[in-house]
Scaffold this motif. Structure first.
Motif, short mmCIF file in Angstrom:
data_model
loop_
_atom_site.label_atom_id
_atom_site.label_comp_id
_atom_site.label_asym_id
_atom_site.label_seq_id
_atom_site.Cartn_x
_atom_site.Cartn_y
_atom_site.Cartn_z
N GLU A 72 -9.89 -8.89 -11.69
CA GLU A 72 -9.26 -10.17 -12.05
C GLU A 72 -9.64 -11.29 -11.09
OE1 GLU A 72 -5.06 -9.67 -12.58
OE2 GLU A 72 -5.32 -7.60 -13.27
N ASN A 73 -10.25 -10.90 -9.97
CA ASN A 73 -10.61 -11.87 -8.94
C ASN A 73 -9.39 -12.67 -8.50
OD1 ASN A 73 -12.39 -13.13 -7.17
ND2 ASN A 73 -12.82 -14.81 -8.60
N GLU A 74 -8.27 -11.97 -8.34
CA GLU A 74 -7.02 -12.61 -7.95
C GLU A 74 -6.24 -11.70 -7.02
OE1 GLU A 74 -4.88 -13.41 -11.50
OE2 GLU A 74 -6.16 -15.08 -12.14
N PHE A 75 -5.25 -12.32 -6.35
CA PHE A 75 -4.34 -11.56 -5.51
C PHE A 75 -3.03 -11.35 -6.25
CE2 PHE A 75 -7.32 -13.10 -2.42
CZ PHE A 75 -7.36 -12.10 -1.44
N HIS A 76 -2.51 -10.12 -6.19
CA HIS A 76 -1.24 -9.80 -6.82
C HIS A 76 -0.40 -8.96 -5.86
CE1 HIS A 76 -2.49 -11.41 -10.66
NE2 HIS A 76 -3.62 -10.68 -10.58
N THR A 77 0.86 -8.83 -6.21
CA THR A 77 1.78 -8.05 -5.38
C THR A 77 1.35 -6.58 -5.35
OG1 THR A 77 3.62 -9.50 -5.94
CG2 THR A 77 4.16 -7.33 -5.04
N ARG A 78 1.34 -6.04 -4.14
CA ARG A 78 1.07 -4.61 -3.97
C ARG A 78 2.38 -3.92 -3.66
NH1 ARG A 78 -1.43 -3.07 1.50
NH2 ARG A 78 0.79 -3.24 1.99
N MET A 79 2.71 -2.92 -4.44
CA MET A 79 3.97 -2.21 -4.24
C MET A 79 3.89 -1.32 -3.00
SD MET A 79 5.61 -3.47 -6.69
CE MET A 79 7.11 -2.48 -6.58
N ALA A 80 5.07 -1.03 -2.45
CA ALA A 80 5.14 -0.11 -1.32
C ALA A 80 4.69 1.28 -1.77
CB ALA A 80 6.56 -0.05 -0.78
N ASP A 81 4.01 2.00 -0.88
CA ASP A 81 3.50 3.33 -1.22
C ASP A 81 3.71 4.26 -0.04
OD1 ASP A 81 2.36 5.28 -2.68
OD2 ASP A 81 0.34 4.41 -2.74
N TRP A 82 3.63 5.57 -0.29
CA TRP A 82 3.77 6.57 0.76
C TRP A 82 2.39 6.96 1.28
CZ3 TRP A 82 8.38 7.80 2.83
CH2 TRP A 82 9.52 7.45 2.11
N VAL A 83 2.18 6.82 2.59
CA VAL A 83 0.87 7.01 3.20
C VAL A 83 0.97 8.08 4.29
CG1 VAL A 83 -1.02 5.91 4.45
CG2 VAL A 83 0.28 4.61 2.75
N VAL A 84 0.01 9.00 4.29
CA VAL A 84 -0.03 10.08 5.29
C VAL A 84 -0.54 9.53 6.62
CG1 VAL A 84 -0.99 12.34 5.89
CG2 VAL A 84 -0.42 11.80 3.50
N SER A 85 0.20 9.79 7.70
CA SER A 85 -0.19 9.35 9.04
C SER A 85 -0.87 10.48 9.80
CB SER A 85 1.05 8.89 9.82
OG SER A 85 1.73 7.86 9.14
N ALA A 86 -1.38 10.15 10.97
CA ALA A 86 -2.01 11.17 11.82
C ALA A 86 -1.01 12.25 12.18
CB ALA A 86 -2.55 10.51 13.09
N PRO A 87 -1.47 13.49 12.41
CA PRO A 87 -0.55 14.59 12.71
C PRO A 87 0.33 14.29 13.91
CG PRO A 87 -2.76 15.42 12.33
CD PRO A 87 -2.87 13.92 12.40
N GLU A 88 1.59 14.64 13.77
CA GLU A 88 2.54 14.54 14.87
C GLU A 88 2.44 15.78 15.75
OE1 GLU A 88 7.14 14.78 14.46
OE2 GLU A 88 6.58 12.67 14.21
N GLY A 107 3.14 -6.09 -0.22
CA GLY A 107 2.41 -7.29 0.18
C GLY A 107 1.48 -7.74 -0.93
N LEU A 108 0.58 -8.63 -0.58
CA LEU A 108 -0.42 -9.11 -1.54
C LEU A 108 -1.70 -8.31 -1.39
CD1 LEU A 108 0.06 -12.98 -1.26
CD2 LEU A 108 0.69 -11.51 -3.20
N SER A 109 -2.34 -8.02 -2.52
CA SER A 109 -3.58 -7.26 -2.50
C SER A 109 -4.57 -7.89 -3.48
CB SER A 109 -3.31 -5.80 -2.90
OG SER A 109 -4.49 -5.04 -2.83
N TYR A 110 -5.85 -7.80 -3.15
CA TYR A 110 -6.91 -8.40 -3.98
C TYR A 110 -7.33 -7.41 -5.07
CZ TYR A 110 -11.43 -10.36 -5.33
OH TYR A 110 -12.49 -10.87 -6.03
N TYR A 111 -7.38 -7.90 -6.31
CA TYR A 111 -7.81 -7.11 -7.46
C TYR A 111 -9.17 -7.63 -7.92
CZ TYR A 111 -3.18 -5.04 -7.62
OH TYR A 111 -2.03 -4.35 -7.30
N LEU A 112 -10.20 -6.79 -7.76
CA LEU A 112 -11.58 -7.22 -8.00
C LEU A 112 -11.81 -7.66 -9.45
CD1 LEU A 112 -14.48 -7.52 -6.96
CD2 LEU A 112 -14.86 -5.10 -7.54
#
Length: 392
Positions: A185-201, A178-183
């Motif tokens: 550069e004061n601009e929005f750029h594409t944010r790449m997909a990343d692997w995120v840890v979820s709550a314990p199953e 998605g789009l993410s804000y970069y402080l």
């Protein structure tokens, strides 16, 4: 374990109380391939990372006893010679430094992950939705605070230590690009997909903490979904008898009740059972040192006879209870009734009532037909509009 025991251990994971020693982890793919593993002293972790890890372990000690948290018991023979118990004990006693035991444990969990997440015969859709897993282990040695007769803690008089391990098995899911804000550069750029840890199953505490000491004959198992007990995990890691899921216990109890009472399974009887159990749960909840409330078939029979059920039907209840749960089984009260809900349902109408005011509902036969009557005490709204009643 009671609520005070759980709260006592959860406080160990707070910033001002934290003394866990070792954190270990193993990151695996959905088909069980190890990506990486690590072992780090907890005090070496950056503060923000530390907080994130401890928040995951806190989840394992959360939930409702008898539902998200279930007791897993070991037999005497398992404690003496069982391979599963031997692995858990070796990890605990070594403070997670026994590499052979830790590796054996990882293999057991990875075997479960392969079974549920990455088998070759899975459909393409299921493989696309599969996630990786982070297996986390934490060791802690807790100097148990002495409690005086009033229940007040005195850390200065601590003489015993509770050594335990916590495990959390967390799905690791890929976020969406998605789009993410970069402080800078004061601009929005594409944010790449990343692997995120979820709550314990799922996860567990070993050994259980009871009466301010370790019970090596028991572990406390956590499941995020109380309807899913992760049977393959329990079998692989504990080798113990599988507990009946909370939702299944409740459904089975309801079936036993209506099949045994037959024509005597009236609104009044169900109301009485609900109100009696709800009241006992409220009393138990007020006492933080009380063990989770469980009811035997005799406890329920006394309630049934107290609200007018015949001895014949009450005896039939006991027989069907034994067939469904076992002769000496005790069911967590939270799986007999839903304390915060009282609902009456017909094919066309559903009525929800404050559980404390279930007395507002009654049934009545009028001209040979059964009616459910609700006392309209106070203001009445229909689709958000206040309505008035006219005498007919």
């Amino acid at each position: 374990m009671n609520q005070r025991d759980l709260a006592e251990l959860k406080r160990r994971l707070n910033p001002d109380k934290r003394n866990p020693t070792v954190l270990r982890g193993c990151y695996v793919t959905c088909d069980g391939q190890v990506i990486s593993s690590f072992a780090r002293p907890v005090f070496h972790l950056p503060a923000e990372e530390n907080e994130k890890y401890m928040a995951l372990f806190k989840r394992v000690l959360g939930g409702t006893m008898g539902q998200n948290l279930q007791e897993i018991d070991f037999s005497a023979s398992q404690v003496m010679d069982g391979e599963e118990h031997k692995v858990l004990s070796a990890m605990r006693e070594s403070g997670l430094t026994d590499e052979e035991a830790v590796s054996a444990f990882y293999e057991r969990v990875i075997g479960y992950i392969r079974q549920v997440g990455g088998a070759d015969e899975q459909s393409v859709e299921k493989q696309q939705n599969a996630c990786n897993y982070l297996i986390l282990l934490l060791h802690d040695g807790y100097d148990i605070a002495y409690r005086d007769p009033n229940g007040d803690a005195d850390n200065e008089q601590s003489t015993d230590m509770f050594s335990y391990i916590l495990c959390a098995v967390c799905p690791v899911k890929q976020s969406k690009p998605g789009l993410s804000y970069y402080l800078e550069e004061n601009e929005f750029h594409t944010r790449m997909a990343d692997w995120v840890v979820s709550a314990p199953e799922l996860g567990f505490l070993f050994p259980a903490y009871e009466e301010r000491s370790a019970n090596i004959y028991r572990a406390m198992f956590f499941t995020k979904d109380s309807a899913n007990m992760h049977d393959a995990f329990i079998d692989s890691v504990f080798g113990s008898e599988l507990p009946m899921p909370a939702a299944q216990q409740q459904e089975t109890f309801q079936t036993v009740l209506q099949d045994a009472l037959e024509e005597e399974c009236s609104m009044d009887v169900v109301q009485a059972v609900h109100e009696t159990v709800r009241t006992r749960l409220e009393e138990q909840k007020a006492d933080k040192t009380a063990e989770p409330l469980k009811l035997s078939k005799q406890d329920v029979r006394e309630v049934l006879e107290g609200c007018g059920v015949s001895m014949e039907r009450a005896a039939a209840f006991e027989d069907k209870y034994s067939e469904a749960f076992g002769e000496y089984a005790e069911i967590p009260a939270v799986n007999i009734v839903t304390p915060k809900q009282f609902q009456v349902t017909t094919p066309s109408v559903s009525i929800r009532v404050d559980p404390e005011r279930s007395d507002l509902i009654e049934t009545r036969m009028i001209d040979g037909r059964c009616y459910i009557l609700v006392l309209a005490d106070g203001e009445v709204e229909v689709n958000g509009v206040n309505v008035k009643f006219r005498e007919s």
